[in-house]
Design an enzyme around this catalytic site. Structure first.
Site, PDB file in Angstrom:
ATOM      1  N   SER A  17       0.866  -1.202  -0.034  1.00 33.47           N
ATOM      2  CA  SER A  17      -0.002  -0.003   0.019  1.00 33.47           C
ATOM      3  C   SER A  17       0.927   1.455   0.077  1.00 33.47           C
ATOM      4  O   SER A  17       1.738   1.424   0.738  1.00 33.47           O
ATOM      5  CB  SER A  17      -0.975   0.134   1.189  1.00 33.47           C
ATOM      6  OG  SER A  17      -1.698   1.188   1.172  1.00 33.47           O
ATOM      7  N   LYS A  67     -14.152  -4.105   2.743  1.00 37.70           N
ATOM      8  CA  LYS A  67     -15.196  -2.939   2.553  1.00 37.70           C
ATOM      9  C   LYS A  67     -16.740  -3.486   2.784  1.00 37.70           C
ATOM     10  O   LYS A  67     -17.562  -2.557   3.523  1.00 37.70           O
ATOM     11  CB  LYS A  67     -15.043  -2.508   1.269  1.00 37.70           C
ATOM     12  CG  LYS A  67     -13.637  -1.906   0.784  1.00 37.70           C
ATOM     13  CD  LYS A  67     -13.697  -1.551  -0.811  1.00 37.70           C
ATOM     14  CE  LYS A  67     -11.976  -1.134  -1.085  1.00 37.70           C
ATOM     15  NZ  LYS A  67     -12.106  -0.673  -2.408  1.00 37.70           N
ATOM     16  N   ALA A 126     -16.954  -6.700 -12.569  1.00 43.32           N
ATOM     17  CA  ALA A 126     -18.149  -6.489 -12.102  1.00 43.32           C
ATOM     18  C   ALA A 126     -18.138  -6.498 -10.678  1.00 43.32           C
ATOM     19  O   ALA A 126     -19.268  -6.911  -9.960  1.00 43.32           O
ATOM     20  CB  ALA A 126     -19.447  -7.546 -12.781  1.00 43.32           C
ATOM     21  N   GLY A 127     -16.962  -6.222 -10.016  1.00 41.73           N
ATOM     22  CA  GLY A 127     -16.700  -6.335  -8.615  1.00 41.73           C
ATOM     23  C   GLY A 127     -17.007  -5.175  -7.909  1.00 41.73           C
ATOM     24  O   GLY A 127     -17.536  -4.310  -8.322  1.00 41.73           O
TER      25      GLY A 127
END
Length: 274
Positions: A17, A67, A126-127
């Protein structure tokens, strides 16, 4: 001595990250003694890790696979989180406030690249990122969006979002015939290389490309794109982080920072050095 204010990015994996470099540079520029770190947390351990935070913690950035768990944990969520079913930012306090800054990060990335007037668009994948991209495209003016998915039957949430936004949405497999669009948003995993018979028609007719992946760069798709306007996913990373900083400072992702343009430039330079 006053305790430092703590923040971090959580996810699994997390070692790659760039968020600590981005946030750290901004807080130093603003003269804030805020410490922003990273911690590997998986979905199974999220609840315990969250419960273990004390009052010195101000907020969290959440990446995959957290998330959905963050959405469930939040006491209140913003409109973008509600639409997408994903929270990537938690503002801690007596009540947990959840936000999705990915949508705004995509919008800002397009606008800061001078892209306006999108009417038709294509999303590859499509995530969770695709859901944020669909909401962003709607805010940028798109009225017709095609979603290409390996399993079109898995795109139910996308169809629901399109209906709520008033966007005409179609879902097709990757090898479906290709029509020209104003913009394409690719949300496929980093390192994905599509078969040439699929990628070539997309590259020829896809308009401006926003490629959510940014490492390695350029991606396979970006390398063969015909339109000269290609936006790296780093821009989304940068601008969603700016929105997180607004939240951590003001509680509002739309309230600009003082000297924000200078802060953005410093963040960009810090990430490139990281």
């Amino acid at each position: 001595m006053t305790a430092r204010t703590l923040l971090a990015v959580w996810g699994d994996p997390i070692g790659h990250s760039r968020s600590p470099a981005l946030h750290g540079a901004a807080y130093r520029r603003m003269g804030l003694d805020w410490q922003y770190g990273r911690q590997r947390v998986d979905a199974a351990g999220f609840g315990a890790a969250l419960a273990g935070l004390d009052d010195s913690w101000r907020g969290l950035s959440l990446t995959m696979p957290l998330k959905a768990a963050a959405l469930e944990a939040a006491d209140e969520i913003d409109a973008h989180a509600r639409l997408t079913g994903a929270v990537n930012t938690l503002l801690l306090g007596e009540r947990l406030r959840g936000f999705n800054t990915d949508v705004g990060g995509i919008v800002d990335a397009f606008r800061n690249a001078g892209v306006t007037g999108i009417r038709s668009a294509r999303i590859l994948g499509a995530g969770a990122t695709a859901a944020s991209a669909l909401v962003a495209l709607g805010e940028l003016g798109a009225t017709a969006v095609e979603v290409r998915a390996r399993r079109p039957e898995s795109a139910g949430r996308m169809l629901s979002i399109g209906e709520q936004l008033g966007v005409a949405l179609t879902v097709v497999p990757f090898d479906a015939p290709v029509d020209a669009v104003d913009a394409t948003v690719a949300t496929l995993p980093s390192g994905t290389a599509l078969d040439a018979g699929i990628s070539a028609p997309l590259a020829d007719s896809g308009g401006v490309l926003f490629e959510a992946a940014y490492a390695p760069w350029p991606s396979a798709l970006a390398s063969q794109w015909r339109n000269p306007r290609v936006i790296s996913g780093f821009e989304m990373l940068l601008y969603q982080a700016v929105r997180q900083i607004r939240i951590f400072l003001h509680g509002d992702q739309d309230r600009r920072l003082d000297d924000e343009d200078v802060i953005v430039a410093i963040m960009r330079a810090a990430a490139m050095e990281d």
